[in-house]
Design a protein around this motif. Structure first.
Motif, short mmCIF file in Angstrom:
data_model
loop_
_atom_site.label_atom_id
_atom_site.label_comp_id
_atom_site.label_asym_id
_atom_site.label_seq_id
_atom_site.Cartn_x
_atom_site.Cartn_y
_atom_site.Cartn_z
N ASP A 53 -26.28 -28.64 51.18
CA ASP A 53 -25.16 -28.49 50.26
C ASP A 53 -23.96 -27.86 50.95
O ASP A 53 -24.10 -26.89 51.71
CB ASP A 53 -25.55 -27.65 49.05
CG ASP A 53 -26.52 -28.37 48.12
OD1 ASP A 53 -26.60 -29.60 48.18
OD2 ASP A 53 -27.20 -27.68 47.33
N ALA A 54 -22.81 -28.41 50.66
CA ALA A 54 -21.57 -27.86 51.20
C ALA A 54 -21.20 -26.60 50.43
O ALA A 54 -21.55 -26.45 49.26
CB ALA A 54 -20.45 -28.90 51.07
N LEU A 145 -16.24 -19.92 57.04
CA LEU A 145 -17.55 -19.31 57.24
C LEU A 145 -18.61 -19.93 56.34
O LEU A 145 -19.80 -19.85 56.63
CB LEU A 145 -17.50 -17.80 57.00
CG LEU A 145 -16.77 -17.01 58.08
CD1 LEU A 145 -16.68 -15.55 57.69
CD2 LEU A 145 -17.44 -17.18 59.42
N GLY A 146 -18.19 -20.58 55.26
CA GLY A 146 -19.14 -21.25 54.38
C GLY A 146 -19.92 -22.36 55.07
O GLY A 146 -20.99 -22.74 54.62
N PHE A 147 -19.40 -22.86 56.18
CA PHE A 147 -20.07 -23.93 56.92
C PHE A 147 -20.98 -23.39 58.02
O PHE A 147 -21.58 -24.17 58.77
CB PHE A 147 -19.03 -24.88 57.53
CG PHE A 147 -18.29 -25.69 56.52
CD1 PHE A 147 -18.81 -26.88 56.04
CD2 PHE A 147 -17.07 -25.26 56.04
CE1 PHE A 147 -18.13 -27.64 55.10
CE2 PHE A 147 -16.37 -26.01 55.09
CZ PHE A 147 -16.90 -27.20 54.63
N TRP A 160 -14.44 -31.60 58.39
CA TRP A 160 -15.77 -31.89 57.85
C TRP A 160 -15.66 -33.02 56.84
O TRP A 160 -14.65 -33.13 56.15
CB TRP A 160 -16.36 -30.69 57.12
CG TRP A 160 -16.70 -29.53 57.98
CD1 TRP A 160 -17.83 -29.37 58.74
CD2 TRP A 160 -15.94 -28.34 58.15
NE1 TRP A 160 -17.80 -28.16 59.38
CE2 TRP A 160 -16.65 -27.51 59.04
CE3 TRP A 160 -14.72 -27.92 57.66
CZ2 TRP A 160 -16.18 -26.26 59.43
CZ3 TRP A 160 -14.24 -26.67 58.05
CH2 TRP A 160 -14.97 -25.86 58.92
N VAL A 161 -16.72 -33.81 56.73
CA VAL A 161 -16.82 -34.81 55.67
C VAL A 161 -18.01 -34.41 54.82
O VAL A 161 -19.13 -34.23 55.32
CB VAL A 161 -16.99 -36.24 56.23
CG1 VAL A 161 -17.12 -37.23 55.08
CG2 VAL A 161 -15.81 -36.61 57.12
N ILE A 162 -17.76 -34.24 53.53
CA ILE A 162 -18.78 -33.89 52.55
C ILE A 162 -19.03 -35.13 51.71
O ILE A 162 -18.08 -35.71 51.17
CB ILE A 162 -18.30 -32.70 51.68
CG1 ILE A 162 -18.05 -31.48 52.58
CG2 ILE A 162 -19.31 -32.40 50.58
CD1 ILE A 162 -17.33 -30.35 51.89
N VAL A 168 -22.91 -31.63 53.31
CA VAL A 168 -22.18 -31.73 54.57
C VAL A 168 -22.76 -32.90 55.36
O VAL A 168 -23.95 -32.91 55.71
CB VAL A 168 -22.27 -30.43 55.39
CG1 VAL A 168 -21.50 -30.57 56.69
CG2 VAL A 168 -21.74 -29.25 54.58
N ALA A 169 -21.93 -33.91 55.63
CA ALA A 169 -22.39 -35.14 56.27
C ALA A 169 -21.92 -35.28 57.71
O ALA A 169 -22.59 -35.94 58.51
CB ALA A 169 -21.92 -36.34 55.46
#
Length: 194
Positions: A53-54, A145-147, A160-162, A168-169
């Motif tokens: 999950d993103a 920082l969430g990533f 990023w691509v979600i 997170v893809a």
């Protein structure tokens, strides 16, 4: 939660933010321009079964209005970390806008994370480029920082691509980003969740 626990938590968040933001500064290293240190080019794709999950990204946009990535639930989301002071960010901004326009009717939403920038400078930059998608002000790097547990930011810019299911893809770090590269990543992510 005690006052000392809150202070320790805030200190940890601040330290992590400084580490992330330090990745884009420095002098005298290969690929450096005016204090900016570029990253090597690469695209990291996550197989569908391994996606996590993103993070929910939220804060104020450049006009001072509250915004959240949750506002775009059900869409494929392209999140780009940028700053008007960053040479590769300035170079890739028209590419991002081109792809945002190209994919707007395919359920794709773009969202910027503006870092280490004065809001007035960021707004002026977006007006000059003609950026049509919103950006969250992330001056302390907290949103990035969430990533950290999926595909952490290693440089600015990072994209990023979600996927449409909120996972997170892919991550793209490419100081020479081309529309064809980002379109290829988006096509793969859209196909994987259709």
């Amino acid at each position: 939660m005690s006052r000392s626990s809150r202070r320790r938590g805030a200190a940890v968040v601040l330290a992590l933010a400084l580490v992330v933001l330090a990745a884009c500064s420095g002098r005298g290293t290969e690929g450096s321009t005016g204090g900016y240190v570029s990253a090597s080019r690469f695209v990291t794709s996550v197989p569908v079964e391994d996606r996590t999950d993103a993070p929910v990204l939220e804060g104020e946009d450049l006009e001072g209005k509250r915004i959240s990535s949750a506002d775009f639930a059900g869409k494929t989301l392209v999140v780009n970390v940028w700053g008007s002071w960053c040479p590769p960010c300035r170079k890739e901004a028209p590419v991002l806008e081109e792809v945002a326009q190209q994919y707007a009717d395919r359920g794709v939403q773009f969202l910027g994370l503006n870092v280490r920038d004065q809001t007035a400078a960021a707004r002026a930059f977006e007006e000059r480029i003609g950026t049509t998608y919103p950006s969250i002000v992330d001056s302390d790097g907290r949103q990035q920082l969430g990533f950290a547990d999926s595909l952490p930011s290693q440089a600015i810019p990072t994209t990023w691509v979600i996927d449409a299911k909120g996972r997170v893809a892919a991550r793209v770090i490419d100081p020479e980003l081309r529309a064809s590269t980002l379109s290829g990543v988006l096509d793969d992510v859209l196909a994987s969740t259709s």
